[in-house]
Write a protein that holds these residues in place. Structure first.
Motif, PDB file in Angstrom:
ATOM      1  N   LEU A  66       1.684  15.569   1.547  1.00  0.00           N
ATOM      2  CA  LEU A  66       2.784  15.303   2.476  1.00  0.00           C
ATOM      3  C   LEU A  66       4.051  16.058   2.111  1.00  0.00           C
ATOM      4  CD1 LEU A  66       3.890  13.450   4.837  1.00  0.00           C
ATOM      5  CD2 LEU A  66       4.607  11.880   3.015  1.00  0.00           C
ATOM      6  N   PRO A  97       0.834  -1.212   0.000  1.00  0.00           N
ATOM      7  CA  PRO A  97       0.000   0.000   0.000  1.00  0.00           C
ATOM      8  C   PRO A  97       0.865   1.255   0.000  1.00  0.00           C
ATOM      9  CG  PRO A  97      -0.703  -1.550   1.711  1.00  0.00           C
ATOM     10  CD  PRO A  97       0.612  -2.043   1.197  1.00  0.00           C
ATOM     11  N   LEU A  98       0.445   2.246  -0.788  1.00  0.00           N
ATOM     12  CA  LEU A  98       1.231   3.474  -0.868  1.00  0.00           C
ATOM     13  C   LEU A  98       1.332   4.180   0.483  1.00  0.00           C
ATOM     14  CD1 LEU A  98       0.033   4.969  -4.269  1.00  0.00           C
ATOM     15  CD2 LEU A  98       2.076   3.638  -3.789  1.00  0.00           C
ATOM     16  N   ASN A  99       0.292   4.061   1.299  1.00  0.00           N
ATOM     17  CA  ASN A  99       0.312   4.727   2.606  1.00  0.00           C
ATOM     18  C   ASN A  99       1.379   4.143   3.526  1.00  0.00           C
ATOM     19  OD1 ASN A  99      -1.803   6.255   1.702  1.00  0.00           O
ATOM     20  ND2 ASN A  99      -3.378   5.125   2.802  1.00  0.00           N
ATOM     21  N   ILE A 122      -2.186  11.994  -1.519  1.00  0.00           N
ATOM     22  CA  ILE A 122      -1.511  11.838  -0.228  1.00  0.00           C
ATOM     23  C   ILE A 122      -0.104  12.414  -0.258  1.00  0.00           C
ATOM     24  CG2 ILE A 122      -0.687  10.186   1.490  1.00  0.00           C
ATOM     25  CD1 ILE A 122      -3.699  10.486   1.420  1.00  0.00           C
ATOM     26  N   TYR A 123       0.697  12.012  -1.249  1.00  0.00           N
ATOM     27  CA  TYR A 123       2.082  12.481  -1.303  1.00  0.00           C
ATOM     28  C   TYR A 123       2.169  13.952  -1.686  1.00  0.00           C
ATOM     29  CZ  TYR A 123       3.712   7.726  -0.696  1.00  0.00           C
ATOM     30  OH  TYR A 123       3.968   6.477  -0.181  1.00  0.00           O
ATOM     31  N   GLU A 157      -3.101  11.567  -7.757  1.00  0.00           N
ATOM     32  CA  GLU A 157      -2.490  11.320  -6.451  1.00  0.00           C
ATOM     33  C   GLU A 157      -2.695  12.518  -5.517  1.00  0.00           C
ATOM     34  OE1 GLU A 157      -0.387  10.456  -3.158  1.00  0.00           O
ATOM     35  OE2 GLU A 157       0.201  12.202  -4.340  1.00  0.00           O
ATOM     36  N   ILE A 182       4.787   6.164   3.380  1.00  0.00           N
ATOM     37  CA  ILE A 182       4.766   7.610   3.605  1.00  0.00           C
ATOM     38  C   ILE A 182       5.995   8.067   4.387  1.00  0.00           C
ATOM     39  CG2 ILE A 182       3.600   9.421   4.923  1.00  0.00           C
ATOM     40  CD1 ILE A 182       0.969   8.292   4.029  1.00  0.00           C
TER      41      ILE A 182
END
Length: 278
Positions: A217, A119-121, A213-214, A211, A124
């Motif tokens: 972040l 998972p990409l999360n 999330i990143y 995308e 992080i």
């Protein structure tokens, strides 16, 4: 008689399923577009009623209020550069794995493609630590490198299978003509692998464009924000302007839909490459 009834039942059942899936996929987008062309009063009065007058000004107001022009440019630059680097590195890796024999080839391929299951999360913290250590926080280069990396497993898997589907006789003939490793890669294999490159590139571009999330972040300034991250600020600032929010969302998803429509035939060709051996 029974065979005719079963055939008719199968035909009707098949189309019911197909129409249901199409409705399930298309209806939310159509509703979003229609809602973005209403006034707030019309939307609150009846969300499913057609607008009395199409309010195209909602789009111009949303673009000006949210600064979508700058956000779109940021997303285009970041997504395009990340896609180019991703395809370049993935094609090199896939070419070596698919066309050459060396110790640990299968293990290497397994380690790379296993990233599809991560998972990409879960990545992080490592990505943030690396980007911060390299002093690339809040830069386009930082986002480009991260987007390139997270898409490598899928791109490598697609391109490896496509390179394997290319007849070896073509490469052997180029070798006899004097092509070295680099020449075979750039002059022979890459042109033949265009459908696979288009497939991997389309998926990578859509991943980068959508995308969130990143982008949240690894950026903080308004000059670097991508459109998905920028729209979240727009929705928080103008939470009562529903039609403006919907118009901004429509604008944000149109490029990814356009890219897929333009390359859908090559995507299908790339995904089915190697499925039939002759």
């Amino acid at each position: 008689m029974k065979s005719d009834l079963s055939a008719n039942f199968y035909f009707i059942f098949k189309w019911v399923i197909i129409i249901s899936f199409v409705f399930y996929a298309v209806f939310p987008f159509l509703w979003l577009v229609l809602a973005s062309l209403k006034t707030n009063a019309e939307l609150l009065d009846n969300p499913f009623k057609l607008p009395a007058v199409f309010q195209f000004k909602n789009y111009t107001e949303a673009i000006e209020a949210a600064g979508l022009g700058r956000l779109i440019i940021n997303s285009l630059v970041i997504s395009t550069c990340a896609t180019f680097l991703n395809i370049l590195f993935a094609s090199m890796c896939a070419f070596a794995i698919a066309r050459h024999t060396f110790w640990g080839k299968n293990v290497l391929f397994l380690m790379i493609t296993a990233g599809i299951l991560v998972p990409l999360n879960a990545l992080i913290i490592p990505y943030f630590a690396i980007i911060n250590f390299l002093n690339l926080y809040d830069t386009r280069i930082g986002l480009i490198l991260v987007y390139c990396a997270i898409g490598l497993p899928v791109s490598t898997f697609i391109l490896t299978e496509f390179f394997r589907s290319i007849p070896k006789e073509i490469e052997e003939a180029s070798f006899l003509d004097g092509c070295n490793f680099v020449a075979r890669y750039f002059r022979i294999m890459l042109p033949l692998a265009l459908p696979g490159l288009a497939t991997a590139g389309t998926f990578q571009f859509i991943l980068c464009w959508n995308e969130f999330i990143y982008a949240m972040l690894l950026t903080s300034s308004t000059e670097i924000r991508t459109i998905q991250f920028g729209i979240s600020y727009f929705t928080n600032q103008f939470f009562s302007d529903y039609v403006g929010m919907f118009a901004a969302v429509v604008v944000s998803i149109l490029p990814s839909i356009t890219v897929f429509i333009l390359f859908q035939e090559r995507v299908i060709t790339g995904l089915t490459a190697g499925s039939v051996k002759g």
